[in-house]
Design an enzyme around this catalytic site. Structure first.
Site, PDB file in Angstrom:
ATOM      1  N   ALA A 111      67.995  62.601   8.460  1.00 40.94           N
ATOM      2  CA  ALA A 111      66.886  63.059   9.313  1.00 40.94           C
ATOM      3  C   ALA A 111      66.804  64.576   9.304  1.00 40.94           C
ATOM      4  O   ALA A 111      67.780  65.275   9.004  1.00 40.94           O
ATOM      5  CB  ALA A 111      67.080  62.559  10.742  1.00 40.94           C
ATOM      6  N   ASP A 112      65.625  65.067   9.650  1.00 38.18           N
ATOM      7  CA  ASP A 112      65.427  66.502   9.814  1.00 38.18           C
ATOM      8  C   ASP A 112      64.344  66.717  10.867  1.00 38.18           C
ATOM      9  O   ASP A 112      63.352  65.993  10.896  1.00 38.18           O
ATOM     10  CB  ASP A 112      65.007  67.159   8.495  1.00 38.18           C
ATOM     11  CG  ASP A 112      65.141  68.667   8.568  1.00 38.18           C
ATOM     12  OD1 ASP A 112      66.240  69.183   8.271  1.00 38.18           O
ATOM     13  OD2 ASP A 112      64.163  69.337   8.951  1.00 38.18           O
ATOM     14  N   THR A 113      64.565  67.692  11.725  1.00 44.22           N
ATOM     15  CA  THR A 113      63.625  67.970  12.813  1.00 44.22           C
ATOM     16  C   THR A 113      63.145  69.412  12.741  1.00 44.22           C
ATOM     17  O   THR A 113      63.948  70.326  12.518  1.00 44.22           O
ATOM     18  CB  THR A 113      64.300  67.723  14.182  1.00 44.22           C
ATOM     19  OG1 THR A 113      64.733  66.370  14.263  1.00 44.22           O
ATOM     20  CG2 THR A 113      63.335  68.009  15.330  1.00 44.22           C
TER      21      THR A 113
END
Length: 197
Positions: free
Chosen positions: A79-81
């Protein structure tokens, strides 16, 4: 009547959360399935300059998934935010001045938090992104400085954690997933995982 975890069908896989984020580990554990944590071997989080802002997190999540090779019997989640204020992407602040500038930009305004997630089994990758809008009250200089000094949010996109003091006193409204703002849109991820057979 005996009930089982709706994700129990995933027990045939070794599940790896490929993230160094303690918040993602905490969130993912809420799904009630066994997993290991092995951060994705990605040295940088660069993306092509022409990438549309809303596509950046999913691009980076897929990039991390591509870098992971834990075997065909492994289910890997990356994931990446990012925080987007206007059209500007706010990453993790490098120092106090950057953190102060970011919080000043978010103060009294509404911004977007976008998380991209990739689920990899063997060489197959499914990915998606989730968007949450967060509105902040106008923050005083002292509030911003005290938060940075006390919580040191240098590992957080946009220089804040919604689950911390700044979220309690500053967030006036939220549209979308709260958990997405913390770094993992659990409902969307859960839905994807239930569909794996």
């Amino acid at each position: 009547m005996t009930a089982t975890n709706p994700l129990s069908h995933l027990s045939r896989y070794k599940i790896i959360l490929a993230s160094a984020s303690p918040r993602r580990k905490e969130l993912f554990s809420m799904l009630g399935i066994e997993f290991d944590v092995i951060p994705a071997p990605v040295d940088n989080e660069d993306y092509p300059p022409e990438t549309p802002v809303e596509d950046i997190p999913e691009y980076l999540a897929r990039k991390k998934a591509d870098a992971c090779d834990f075997g065909s019997d492994t289910l890997t989640i990356t994931a990446d935010t990012v925080v987007v204020a206007g059209e500007r992407v706010l990453g993790k602040p490098k120092n106090t001045d950057e953190a102060l500038e970011m919080l000043s930009r978010l103060s009294g305004a509404t911004h977007k938090v976008i998380t991209g997630v990739a689920v990899k089994i063997g060489n197959s990758i499914k990915s998606f992104s989730a968007v949450t809008e967060v509105s902040f009250a106008r923050l005083t200089d002292n509030e911003k400085e005290w938060y940075i000094q006390t919580y040191r949010p240098f590992d957080k996109a946009g220089a804040y954690g919604i689950q911390e003091w700044i979220g309690c006193i500053g967030v006036t409204g939220i549209s979308g997933s709260y958990y997405n703002v913390m770094g993992l849109p659990l409902h969307r991820l859960y839905t994807v995982l239930t569909q794996i057979r």
